[in-house]
Design an enzyme around this catalytic site. Structure first.
Site, PDB file in Angstrom:
ATOM      1  NE  ARG A 117      -4.122   1.821   0.744  1.00 33.59           N
ATOM      2  CZ  ARG A 117      -5.111   2.063  -0.095  1.00 33.59           C
ATOM      3  NH1 ARG A 117      -5.056   1.625  -1.344  1.00 33.59           N
ATOM      4  NH2 ARG A 117      -6.175   2.718   0.295  1.00 33.59           N
ATOM      5  CB  THR A 421      -8.553  -0.419  -8.724  1.00 33.89           C
ATOM      6  OG1 THR A 421      -8.624   0.712  -7.890  1.00 33.89           O
ATOM      7  CG2 THR A 421      -7.742  -1.490  -8.056  1.00 33.89           C
ATOM      8  CD  GLU A 460      -4.576   4.134  -3.420  1.00 29.65           C
ATOM      9  OE1 GLU A 460      -5.770   3.879  -3.192  1.00 29.65           O
ATOM     10  OE2 GLU A 460      -4.037   3.940  -4.531  1.00 29.65           O
ATOM     11  CG  ASP A 463      -8.533   5.165  -0.726  1.00 27.11           C
ATOM     12  OD1 ASP A 463      -9.410   5.790  -1.353  1.00 27.11           O
ATOM     13  OD2 ASP A 463      -8.115   4.049  -1.089  1.00 27.11           O
ATOM     14  CB  SER A 484      -7.016  -0.474   0.796  1.00 35.02           C
ATOM     15  OG  SER A 484      -7.465  -1.068  -0.392  1.00 35.02           O
ATOM     16  CB  SER A 485     -12.321  -1.036  -0.384  1.00 37.63           C
ATOM     17  OG  SER A 485     -12.701   0.070   0.361  1.00 37.63           O
ATOM     18  N   GLY A 505     -12.949  -1.142  -7.975  1.00 40.57           N
ATOM     19  CA  GLY A 505     -14.219  -0.468  -7.714  1.00 40.57           C
ATOM     20  C   GLY A 505     -14.328   0.229  -6.373  1.00 40.57           C
ATOM     21  N   GLY A 506     -13.200   0.715  -5.814  1.00 43.45           N
ATOM     22  CA  GLY A 506     -13.279   1.437  -4.545  1.00 43.45           C
ATOM     23  C   GLY A 506     -13.940   0.567  -3.491  1.00 43.45           C
TER      24      GLY A 506
HETATM   25  N1  GLU Z   1      -8.225   3.316  -3.510  1.00 42.65           N
HETATM   26  C1  GLU Z   1      -9.131   2.228  -3.503  1.00 42.65           C
HETATM   27  C2  GLU Z   1      -8.854   1.280  -2.378  1.00 42.65           C
HETATM   28  O1  GLU Z   1      -7.748   1.058  -2.035  1.00 42.65           O
HETATM   29  C3  GLU Z   1      -9.067   1.476  -4.761  1.00 42.65           C
HETATM   30  C4  GLU Z   1      -9.374   2.377  -5.896  1.00 42.65           C
HETATM   31  C5  GLU Z   1     -10.664   2.074  -6.529  1.00 42.65           C
HETATM   32  O2  GLU Z   1     -10.880   0.921  -6.893  1.00 42.65           O
HETATM   33  O3  GLU Z   1     -11.441   3.006  -6.684  1.00 42.65           O
HETATM   34  O4  GLU Z   1      -9.722   0.745  -1.805  1.00 42.65           O
END
Ligand code: GLU
Length: 613
Positions: A117, A421, A460, A463, A484-485, A505-506
């Site tokens: 990360r 992502t 990043e 987040d 993160s997700s 997808g966040g």
């Molecule tokens: N920043 C997001 C995360 O780490 C991933 C980015 C995304 O898929 O939008 O969860």
């Protein structure tokens, strides 16, 4: 931080050098210059044995397949695919970003992970997202999204090196070779690449280096044209030759620091682009973390996920523990989906309250994944009625599995993440499996290409929570990893791989992975059906975001239960889609079913080493 060589690696390289990209007839694009064939066909399902790969992109899948066919293992192939995605999916992933790498080792039967990360600069102040000029928080868009202040120390090059060093057979230089080839000879631009460029056009114009690379001739690359990135080919070549010091210590490190601290905008841009805090020390001292995965038992399957700093493993795991209390397979689809949405909201409430970087916050992983805790959380799930959202977080400090009145208040996380992502799944003929999600956060990251080096820097740090609550586990702190997700997941049955899956997808990554597991294990779908099925995502917010097909199919029944379904799609993307998953299912006698999206994000590319006849 070194480049390895070994007999196995040398053998694999020899083989690699001799191989030609193998693609079915009609599955290649030829440039007007008549260069080597470029894979363009996107076949979303491949069934066979000996190794398999699934990514969003045919070039990346071809790169992994080439490595597998040449005798490389799943880790080698995963790094080759990821590096190629840095070329063909530069707005979603690359060496300017970070990610999470999950690995099943067939020999030991163990799952291990790498947390690569991005990390907040050590000199980043706690109030970094407050505009010093006004004393008020920066707007998320455009200030934070297109900025230096949201750039974290990248972890991707170090992830690749560590994965290869620990588990691979190739050196970094060897694993980068297919990607260098794609960057040099170019790839065929598709609709998704052009659209993503257009979505970013205004901010890409704001930086000379970005404009030069992605808006050549003043326009987004045309569909069907060949896009080369010789800058990146050179960067990869040097990274391979000189190893990690090239990225984390040398001239490139100096340049990245300068770009972040003094964003190089063009004179006529109106974008504010706040500067950031990255230092050479941050780059020099960056370290990936090799750590244990999370694990839950779900109806006899062992589900392994990513531990914090990602919230993927704990949130998917807690929701599964809650769902395990109900016999979803005996329910109607609508009832089962109601349970899925409610369990997800409950798990997201705990994600918000408890999960952050464990180097800074005591994350109660064991308790969050305790079945007795899930039993208590399930007390809030009414099988006949959707709860009012946000639902409250639970109390991990005292629970006994018995229903009792709850005290905590529900908190809704501002959901600022979007569809970006990329994710890949690889398996080799020895039975090793990699599930890897990598990102530069926003599609297009911070918008800033590192001049002359051909890659985008991440954003990043968006987040982190933008509120300044000392009780928030995800508040900004110097040197911290933002929560993160990302949820790369490997499911074992009787100690052997059954399913590997993940998605971009966040924060919808969590629900996409969860929904696919429920689809496959509980709702009787094949893995192809599980990935294609319409999606909805409930992240402890008043509305449940859903794809239009989901609303058409289940809207009336779920609305009658009290759910408020709204169509997916956000300010950044025009697509009403959730996720872009990849997966491999493992059957008997070495059978592998590699699956990518049939349509989302333009569809993905699945390949196997030996096709089933
Ligand atoms: N920043 C997001 C995360 O780490 C991933 C980015 C995304 O898929 O939008 O969860």
């Amino acid at each position: 931080m070194h480049v390895r060589t070994s007999l196995a690696a040398a053998t694999a390289t020899g083989l690699l050098a001799g191989l030609v990209v193998a693609t079915p007839a009609g599955a290649t694009g030829r440039a007007p210059d008549g260069a080597e064939p470029r894979p363009t066909a996107k076949v979303p399902t491949a069934i066979g044995k000996g190794g398999a790969v699934s990514t969003v992109d045919p070039e990346a899948s071809a790169a992994a397949l080439k490595v597998l066919k040449a005798g490389g293992n799943a880790v080698d192939a995963a790094v080759a695919a990821a590096a190629t995605l840095g070329v063909t999916e530069p707005y979603s992933a690359g060496i300017g970003g970070g990610g999470y790498f999950v690995y099943y080792n067939a020999k030991s039967g163990k799952v291990r992970t790498i947390d690569g990360r991005e990390t907040a600069p050590k000199r980043m102040p706690n109030d970094a997202f407050i505009d010093p000029a006004t004393g008020r928080p920066y707007n998320f868009t455009p200030e934070l999204v297109t900025s230096g202040v949201s750039v974290g120390t990248p972890g991707t090059p170090a992830t690749w090196e560590r994965a290869l060093d620990k588990w691979g057979t190739l050196s970094l230089a060897q694993a980068l070779r297919p990607a260098i080839k794609v960057a040099t000879r170019g790839f065929v631009v598709d609709e998704t690449f052009r659209q993503q460029t257009l979505d970013n056009e205004t901010r890409f114009r704001a930086f000379k280096a970005t404009r030069k690379l992605f808006l050549r001739g003043g326009d987004a690359p045309a569909v069907g044209s060949v896009f080369r990135n010789r800058q990146l080919a050179r960067t990869y070549t040097r990274l391979g030759r000189k190893g990690l010091p090239y990225f984390y210590r040398g001239e490139l490190a100096k340049l990245m620091v300068d770009v972040v601290r003094h964003p190089r905008t063009t004179a006529n841009t109106e974008l504010p682009v706040p500067p950031g805090h990255l230092s050479r020390r941050d780059l020099k001292t960056y370290e990936v973390l090799v750590q244990r995965p999370t694990r839950v038992d779900y109806r006899g399957y062992d589900v392994y996920g990513m531990a914090p700093s990602s919230s993927g493993g704990t949130t998917v795991g807690e929701a599964l523990n809650i769902l395990e209390r109900y016999d979803l397979s005996s329910m109607t689809a609508e009832q089962a989906l109601h349970h899925y949405l409610e369990a997800s909201a409950l798990a997201f409430a705990d994600r918000g309250k408890y999960v952050g970087d464990p180097a800074f916050v005591d994350v109660p992983v064991r308790r969050l994944l305790d079945d007795r805790y899930a039993a208590e959380r399930a007390c809030l799930l009414n099988p006949a009625r959707a709860a009012t959202k946000p639902v409250p977080a639970g109390d991990v400090t005292s629970y006994d599995g018995v229903c009792s009145p709850t005290k905590a208040d529900g908190v809704t996380d501002a959901d600022t993440e979007n569809i970006s992502t990329t994710n890949l799944t690889v398996a080799d003929g020895w039975g090793n499996v990699v599930e890897y999600t990598l990102t530069i956060e926003q599609t297009g990251g911070s918008g800033q290409v590192v001049p002359r080096h051909g890659f985008l820097l991440n954003n990043e740090l968006t987040d982190f929570s933008t509120v300044y609550d000392p009780a928030d586990p995800n508040r900004i702190q110097p040197g911290k990893r933002p929560r993160s997700s990302m949820s790369p997941t490997i499911v074992l049955r009787n100690g052997k791989p059954f399913l590997a899956l993940g998605s971009p997808g966040g924060s919808t990554i969590i629900t996409t992975v969860l929904q696919m597991i429920v689809n496959r294990i509980d709702l009787g779908m094949t893995v192809q059906e599980a990935i294609a099925a319409p999606r909805a995502t409930q992240r402890n917010t008043a509305n449940t975001t859903a794809e239009p097909e989901f609303i058409t199919a289940y809207g009336p029944a779920l609305t009658a239960l009290g759910h408020r379904l709204v169509p997916a799609g956000d300010a950044f993307t025009s697509a009403a889609e959730i996720g872009a998953a990849t997966a491999i299912e493992f059957g008997r006698r070495g059978r592998m079913t590699a699956v990518a999206e049939p349509t989302r994000r333009g569809g993905g590319s699945a390949k196997v080493v030996k096709r089933r006849r």
